[in-house]
Design an enzyme around this catalytic site. Structure first.
Site, mmCIF file in Angstrom:
data_model
loop_
_atom_site.group_PDB
_atom_site.id
_atom_site.type_symbol
_atom_site.label_atom_id
_atom_site.label_comp_id
_atom_site.label_asym_id
_atom_site.label_seq_id
_atom_site.Cartn_x
_atom_site.Cartn_y
_atom_site.Cartn_z
ATOM 1 N N SER A 25 69.718 22.520 34.564
ATOM 2 C CA SER A 25 68.121 22.969 34.332
ATOM 3 C C SER A 25 67.062 21.851 34.538
ATOM 4 C CB SER A 25 68.439 23.176 32.602
ATOM 5 O OG SER A 25 67.351 23.675 32.193
ATOM 6 N N MET A 26 65.751 22.383 34.351
ATOM 7 C CA MET A 26 65.068 21.239 34.077
ATOM 8 C C MET A 26 63.694 22.193 34.336
ATOM 9 S SD MET A 26 65.664 18.765 37.718
ATOM 10 C CE MET A 26 66.416 20.247 39.125
ATOM 11 N N GLU A 165 71.312 17.492 24.171
ATOM 12 C CA GLU A 165 70.172 16.954 23.721
ATOM 13 C C GLU A 165 69.760 16.176 22.671
ATOM 14 O OE1 GLU A 165 71.239 18.088 27.109
ATOM 15 O OE2 GLU A 165 70.798 16.325 28.461
ATOM 16 N N HIS A 253 68.033 12.825 23.544
ATOM 17 C CA HIS A 253 67.002 11.943 23.740
ATOM 18 C C HIS A 253 66.792 10.896 23.430
ATOM 19 C CE1 HIS A 253 66.721 14.959 27.107
ATOM 20 N NE2 HIS A 253 65.528 15.992 26.328
ATOM 21 N N CYS A 354 60.042 15.292 43.367
ATOM 22 C CA CYS A 354 61.092 15.091 43.742
ATOM 23 C C CYS A 354 59.952 13.390 44.788
ATOM 24 C CB CYS A 354 61.872 15.051 44.735
ATOM 25 S SG CYS A 354 62.953 13.889 45.002
ATOM 26 N N TRP A 567 62.729 1.264 29.117
ATOM 27 C CA TRP A 567 63.652 0.659 28.367
ATOM 28 C C TRP A 567 65.170 0.281 28.584
ATOM 29 C CZ3 TRP A 567 68.187 3.166 26.281
ATOM 30 C CH2 TRP A 567 68.809 3.756 27.477
ATOM 31 N N ASP A 638 54.244 2.907 45.212
ATOM 32 C CA ASP A 638 54.874 3.517 44.438
ATOM 33 C C ASP A 638 55.808 4.252 45.845
ATOM 34 O OD1 ASP A 638 54.400 5.764 44.447
ATOM 35 O OD2 ASP A 638 55.348 5.421 42.123
HETATM 36 C C1 LIG Z 1 62.392 -4.862 45.111
HETATM 37 C C2 LIG Z 1 61.531 -3.790 45.108
HETATM 38 C C3 LIG Z 1 62.302 -2.801 44.335
HETATM 39 C C4 LIG Z 1 61.173 -1.046 45.010
HETATM 40 N N1 LIG Z 1 61.758 0.319 43.865
HETATM 41 C C5 LIG Z 1 60.612 1.035 44.129
HETATM 42 C C6 LIG Z 1 61.122 1.839 43.121
HETATM 43 O O1 LIG Z 1 62.318 1.745 42.188
HETATM 44 N N2 LIG Z 1 60.631 2.756 42.815
HETATM 45 C C7 LIG Z 1 59.631 3.340 43.532
HETATM 46 O O2 LIG Z 1 58.843 4.192 44.109
HETATM 47 N N3 LIG Z 1 58.870 2.286 45.059
HETATM 48 C C8 LIG Z 1 59.716 1.158 44.421
HETATM 49 N N4 LIG Z 1 59.952 -0.062 45.843
HETATM 50 C C9 LIG Z 1 58.217 0.293 46.463
HETATM 51 C C10 LIG Z 1 58.499 0.621 47.367
HETATM 52 O O3 LIG Z 1 59.119 0.603 47.916
HETATM 53 C C11 LIG Z 1 57.024 0.845 48.320
HETATM 54 O O4 LIG Z 1 56.334 1.260 47.182
HETATM 55 C C12 LIG Z 1 57.267 1.527 49.588
HETATM 56 O O5 LIG Z 1 58.377 1.122 49.990
HETATM 57 C C13 LIG Z 1 55.734 1.401 50.279
HETATM 58 O O6 LIG Z 1 56.389 1.715 51.499
HETATM 59 P P1 LIG Z 1 55.495 2.318 53.092
HETATM 60 O O7 LIG Z 1 55.936 2.775 54.072
HETATM 61 O O8 LIG Z 1 53.995 2.039 52.396
HETATM 62 O O9 LIG Z 1 55.004 0.097 53.425
HETATM 63 P P2 LIG Z 1 56.666 -0.898 53.613
HETATM 64 O O10 LIG Z 1 57.859 0.207 52.302
HETATM 65 O O11 LIG Z 1 56.366 -2.156 53.435
HETATM 66 O O12 LIG Z 1 56.858 -0.321 54.625
HETATM 67 C C14 LIG Z 1 56.060 -1.029 55.850
HETATM 68 C C15 LIG Z 1 56.891 -0.587 57.644
HETATM 69 O O13 LIG Z 1 56.080 -0.974 58.372
HETATM 70 C C16 LIG Z 1 56.403 -1.913 59.184
HETATM 71 N N5 LIG Z 1 55.447 -2.816 59.871
HETATM 72 C C17 LIG Z 1 54.537 -3.988 59.484
HETATM 73 N N6 LIG Z 1 53.558 -3.926 60.393
HETATM 74 C C18 LIG Z 1 54.355 -3.467 61.236
HETATM 75 C C19 LIG Z 1 53.321 -3.187 62.940
HETATM 76 N N7 LIG Z 1 52.182 -3.781 62.570
HETATM 77 N N8 LIG Z 1 54.112 -2.573 63.434
HETATM 78 C C20 LIG Z 1 55.492 -1.779 62.798
HETATM 79 N N9 LIG Z 1 55.915 -1.939 62.149
HETATM 80 C C21 LIG Z 1 55.241 -2.220 61.324
HETATM 81 C C22 LIG Z 1 57.149 -2.792 57.973
HETATM 82 O O14 LIG Z 1 57.904 -4.046 58.447
HETATM 83 C C23 LIG Z 1 57.712 -1.287 56.904
HETATM 84 O O15 LIG Z 1 59.178 -1.668 57.841
HETATM 85 C C24 LIG Z 1 60.291 -1.236 45.953
HETATM 86 C C25 LIG Z 1 60.366 -2.248 46.281
HETATM 87 C C26 LIG Z 1 60.770 -3.448 46.411
HETATM 88 C C27 LIG Z 1 59.898 -4.916 46.844
HETATM 89 C C1 LIG Z 2 62.458 17.344 34.968
HETATM 90 C C2 LIG Z 2 64.148 17.742 34.065
HETATM 91 C C3 LIG Z 2 63.403 18.022 33.457
HETATM 92 C C4 LIG Z 2 64.515 19.003 32.898
HETATM 93 N N1 LIG Z 2 64.764 19.633 31.840
HETATM 94 C C5 LIG Z 2 65.699 20.051 30.819
HETATM 95 C C6 LIG Z 2 65.574 21.377 30.449
HETATM 96 O O1 LIG Z 2 64.651 22.201 30.069
HETATM 97 N N2 LIG Z 2 66.713 21.865 29.482
HETATM 98 C C7 LIG Z 2 68.170 21.265 29.590
HETATM 99 O O2 LIG Z 2 68.851 21.512 29.154
HETATM 100 N N3 LIG Z 2 67.705 19.860 30.534
HETATM 101 C C8 LIG Z 2 66.888 19.674 31.172
HETATM 102 N N4 LIG Z 2 67.223 17.968 31.811
HETATM 103 C C9 LIG Z 2 67.996 17.528 32.013
HETATM 104 C C10 LIG Z 2 69.009 18.407 33.374
HETATM 105 O O3 LIG Z 2 69.488 19.152 33.063
HETATM 106 C C11 LIG Z 2 69.950 17.101 33.407
HETATM 107 O O4 LIG Z 2 70.732 16.884 32.463
HETATM 108 C C12 LIG Z 2 70.158 15.190 33.630
HETATM 109 O O5 LIG Z 2 68.695 15.775 34.212
HETATM 110 C C13 LIG Z 2 70.716 14.705 34.345
HETATM 111 O O6 LIG Z 2 71.893 15.876 35.595
HETATM 112 P P1 LIG Z 2 71.235 15.543 36.935
HETATM 113 O O7 LIG Z 2 72.086 13.882 37.266
HETATM 114 O O8 LIG Z 2 72.818 16.043 37.779
HETATM 115 O O9 LIG Z 2 70.173 16.035 37.235
HETATM 116 C C14 LIG Z 2 66.299 17.882 32.777
HETATM 117 C C15 LIG Z 2 65.778 16.603 33.666
HETATM 118 C C16 LIG Z 2 64.594 16.622 34.388
HETATM 119 C C17 LIG Z 2 64.618 15.756 35.685
HETATM 120 S S1 SF4 Z 3 65.100 11.172 43.279
HETATM 121 FE FE1 SF4 Z 3 63.976 10.431 42.035
HETATM 122 S S2 SF4 Z 3 62.097 12.362 41.547
HETATM 123 FE FE2 SF4 Z 3 63.459 13.294 43.194
HETATM 124 S S3 SF4 Z 3 65.121 14.194 41.668
HETATM 125 FE FE3 SF4 Z 3 66.367 12.824 42.239
HETATM 126 S S4 SF4 Z 3 65.199 10.805 40.053
HETATM 127 FE FE4 SF4 Z 3 63.751 12.816 40.619
#
Ligand SMILES: Cc1cc2nc3c(=O)[nH]c(=O)nc-3n(C[C@H](O)[C@H](O)[C@H](O)COP(=O)(O)OP(=O)(O)OC[C@H]3O[C@@H](n4cnc5c(N)ncnc54)[C@H](O)[C@@H]3O)c2cc1C
Ligand SMILES: Cc1cc2nc3c(=O)[nH]c(=O)nc-3n(C[C@H](O)[C@H](O)[C@H](O)COP(=O)(O)O)c2cc1C
Ligand code: SF4
Length: 653
Positions: A25-26, A165, A253, A354, A567, A638
């Site tokens: 469920s989601m 939950e 939760h 996603c 958290w 991101d």
């Molecule tokens: C440690 C870390 C953890 C992270 N965790 C998360 C997270 O949990 N969730 C999340 O959403 N984001 C996370 N991010 C951020 C996420 O990875 C970036 O937002 C995302 O990668 C950006 O995508 P992008 O394609 O714009 O750039 P980038 O990932 O920087 O990719 C750009 C690419 O272009 C290439 N490039 C550069 N110049 C040139 C050129 N002149 N010619 C050809 N190729 C070139 C580079 O080599 C690189 O491969 C994290 C980043 C880091 C560093």
């Molecule tokens: C966006 C989202 C909404 C959710 N809503 C519900 C919900 O309405 N009812 C429920 O029982 N669980 C809900 N869940 C929990 C999921 O059913 C599931 O337990 C949880 O995501 C962990 O399983 P997974 O790792 O397969 O995602 C939700 C999860 C997500 C990510």
């Molecule tokens: S990849 Fe991230 S955004 Fe996509 S379903 Fe999994 S937890 Fe959610």
């Protein structure tokens, strides 16, 4: 067949499911939108076509008080029933079954009308619930039963009663929230009367050939929650009351133990499902962090459960089941458990989507039709933005060349994948690399294209990402200063005392990397259970670095981290004694450390190594007619935005 247990049919008595995959469920946030039903029908139909045997909708309340928020997501009237008809119809046409989840929020609802067994406030909700009168309790049970009958009329194959939950049903079960002295409180028998009456009256109202899934809290993970043997008793009681399937849920939760975040290893809670399976005869479903077919198969093969629930895995890849059935593991887009575009969206009022599959939740809006005018497209940069754009554009029929200046695809995901808990980012890179190969993208590594190279293309997409920013602090070019790049690629081995400049997501990740690298807690369910104090007393931390994190702003620590995951990071760093200072003015860095002024006082933060995580700047030295991802805008970047921009652009090219 590679996954024989996963693709064995399951007999329910009056129906047979073709495989063991239940889509969990989601609540998508579409439930309360004007165009919600149409979009939900498309969303579920896509997952049904993808081979899930049984789909559970997101939670709908059986009455007004049980709504999750001020936005109505209710299923209580004949109009609701009529409006829902397209949803089960679309799922049935696609060959799957679907049950409607009935979720009464109890004290978890974010509005003024919430009710609960007792007037006990939840620590995660400012609203105090009103204690339910015996008449209200009876009425609420009848509301569940009536909603089930209406669900049947709408065409649903059944309902799921949300009993986990920490929502209303659970609130009746646990002494934590049930302080009643009447027939609905006190002994376990009294406390579980609400759950069993809901199931019993639902069965009576909806008939024998109607699926009733009861979602049981297999682990409460809160003080004054149910003990293991009480949970088993509840399982037996709802079976006796008429449930068809026992699905599991993990943790309230308000629990302060992660249950779905990246800190949780794959299949971490299957053992809790096993405990129930040994106690009941109806099928039991294992849940949480089951995101790959081999994980699901192992759970079923071990006999921990009869079915597996995949929730987020179905957002990431609607065709998960059919690909697994075909043995196409490399073709599955794996959920990386980031919560960024799914659960976190709930808190900002956006529909669930996603990160690695931006089409999820946008099935009627983000459409990748076959192109009628094939173009030559250059994508410069193979990070998330470039990968997403190249894959979708090539799949639409364009001739795509991807230039990547380094030796590997993935961009910053290659840094992210070394962080404990983010190992799966590596899977994402492999998946997209495979997808590009299948779509016929010409991948040119170790190449920054010249103007001459780019001349032959009709469209040039710049996805060159970001460069780390170096703040203008005296001494920042010193020998003891490194960037996050140096640390995460292993070029620099930090000393015992570390100062981290910058407290965004990357600063937190660097701290976690230094403290937890080599730990098995995010990989191995047993190590996880010990680490978080589930199976034994949580182990004392023995940090290998003394870390101080610094930031200029006065905003709360970690305020940019995910709503549902931040958290966990904060708890992990606190356990390791990480010191955090905000409102910092940087004066100088020298071999002794970082000299700062904070709270009007000058001080030295001693550091053998200073790691700079102070933001990033767009890298866009190459010009093109489209710019996406970090190259376009580095602040608040991101992967969610990067992948979405790549996909949206590809849909238009
Ligand atoms: C440690 C870390 C953890 C992270 N965790 C998360 C997270 O949990 N969730 C999340 O959403 N984001 C996370 N991010 C951020 C996420 O990875 C970036 O937002 C995302 O990668 C950006 O995508 P992008 O394609 O714009 O750039 P980038 O990932 O920087 O990719 C750009 C690419 O272009 C290439 N490039 C550069 N110049 C040139 C050129 N002149 N010619 C050809 N190729 C070139 C580079 O080599 C690189 O491969 C994290 C980043 C880091 C560093
Ligand atoms: C966006 C989202 C909404 C959710 N809503 C519900 C919900 O309405 N009812 C429920 O029982 N669980 C809900 N869940 C929990 C999921 O059913 C599931 O337990 C949880 O995501 C962990 O399983 P997974 O790792 O397969 O995602 C939700 C999860 C997500 C990510
Ligand atoms: S990849 Fe991230 S955004 Fe996509 S379903 Fe999994 S937890 Fe959610």
């Amino acid at each position: 067949m590679q996954y024989p247990h996963l693709f064995r049919p399951l007999e329910l008595g009056f129906a047979t499911l073709p495989n063991r995959i239940l889509m969990g469920s989601m609540h998508t946030g579409l439930e309360s939108r004007p165009d919600g039903i149409e979009r939900l029908a498309a969303f579920y139909a896509e997952r049904a076509k993808g081979g899930a045997a049984l789909i559970v909708t997101g939670g709908f309340s059986p009455n007004d008080a049980g709504n999750l928020s001020a936005h109505r997501a209710e299923f209580s009237t004949a109009e609701d029933s009529a409006a829902h008809r397209p949803v089960p119809r679309a799922v049935h046409e696609a060959g799957a079954r679907i049950v409607l989840q009935l979720l009464h929020s109890g004290r978890y609802g974010f509005h003024e009308r919430i009710v609960a067994p007792s007037a006990v406030k939840s620590p995660i909700n400012p609203h105090l619930p009103r204690e339910m009168t015996p008449a209200q309790i009876e009425q609420t049970i009848d509301d569940f039963a009536r909603a089930a009958a209406l669900a049947r009329e709408a065409g649903y194959d059944g309902v799921e009663v949300m009993g986990s939950e920490g929502y209303l049903v659970t609130q009746f079960l646990a002494l934590r929230t049930n302080r009643r002295a009447d027939d609905w409180g006190g002994s376990l028998e009294n406390r579980m009367r609400f759950a069993t009456e809901v199931v019993r009256r639902t069965r009576a109202a909806a008939g024998r050939d109607f699926i009733i899934v009861y979602r049981i809290s297999a682990l409460d993970l809160v003080e004054q929650g149910l003990a293991a043997e009480e949970i088993v008793q509840v399982g037996r009681a709802v079976e006796a009351a008429g449930a068809t399937i026992l699905n599991t849920g993990i943790g309230w939760h308000e629990a302060r133990i992660p249950t779905i975040a990246q800190a949780v290893p794959r299949g971490a809670f299957a053992w809790a499902a096993r405990r129930l399976k040994q106690a009941v005869r109806i099928p039991v479903v294992a849940s949480n962090r089951i995101n790959a077919p081999e994980v699901a198969e192992a759970i079923l093969a071990r006999g921990d459960a009869d079915m597996v629930s995949l929730a987020r895995a179905m957002l990431a890849d609607p065709d998960f089941a059919s690909k697994a059935k075909a043995g196409d593991r490399a073709g599955i887009n794996i959920c990386i458990a980031c919560n960024q575009a799914c659960l976190d969206h709930y808190f900002i009022g956006q529909p669930a989507s996603c990160v690695v599959n931006p089409r999820a939740g946008r099935e009627t809006k983000l459409v990748f039709s076959r192109t009628r005018s094939k173009k030559r497209i250059a994508v410069v940069g193979g990070g998330p933005a470039g990968l997403s754009c190249a894959a979708h554009a090539a799949e639409r029929g364009h001739a795509v060349t991807l230039y990547e200046k380094s030796a590997e695809l993935g961009g910053q995901f290659n840094l992210a994948k070394v962080i404990p808990g983010k190992q799966e980012f590596g899977e994402s890179i492999d998946y997209f690399a495979e997808r590009l190969r299948r779509a016929g993208v010409d991948i040119v590594l170790r190449t920054s294209p010249t103007d001459a190279d780019l001349k032959r293309f009709d469209e040039i997409v710049i996805a060159t990402g970001v460069d780390p920013r170096t703040p203008p602090i005296p001494g920042v070019d010193g020998a003891n200063v490194a960037s996050y790049l140096d640390v995460l690629t292993g070029r620099v081995q930090p000393g015992r005392n570390v100062a981290i400049i910058g407290m965004g997501g990357i600063g937190f990740d660097v701290a976690l990397y230094l403290l937890e690298r080599g730990s098995r807690a995010t990989l191995d369910p047993e190590a996880f259970a010990a680490h978080w104090g589930i199976s034994e007393k949580a182990r004392e931390a023995n940090p290998r670095h003394h870390i101080t994190m610094l930031k200029r702003s006065h905003t709360p620590f970690g305020h940019t981290l995910g709503r549902t995951t931040g958290w966990v990071h904060r708890a992990e760093l606190a356990r390791n004694g990480v010191r955090m200072i905000k409102g910092v003015e940087y004066r100088e860095i020298d071999p002794a450390g970082v000299h700062i002024t904070a709270d009007g006082k000058e001080m030295l933060v001693p550091a053998d190594t200073v790691v700079v995580c102070a933001g990033q700047d767009p890298r866009n030295e190459i010009k093109g007619n489209h710019v996406i991802g970090g190259a376009k805008e580095a602040s608040e970047l991101d992967a969610k935005r990067a992948m979405l921009e790549g996909a949206e652009l590809a849909a238009q090219l």
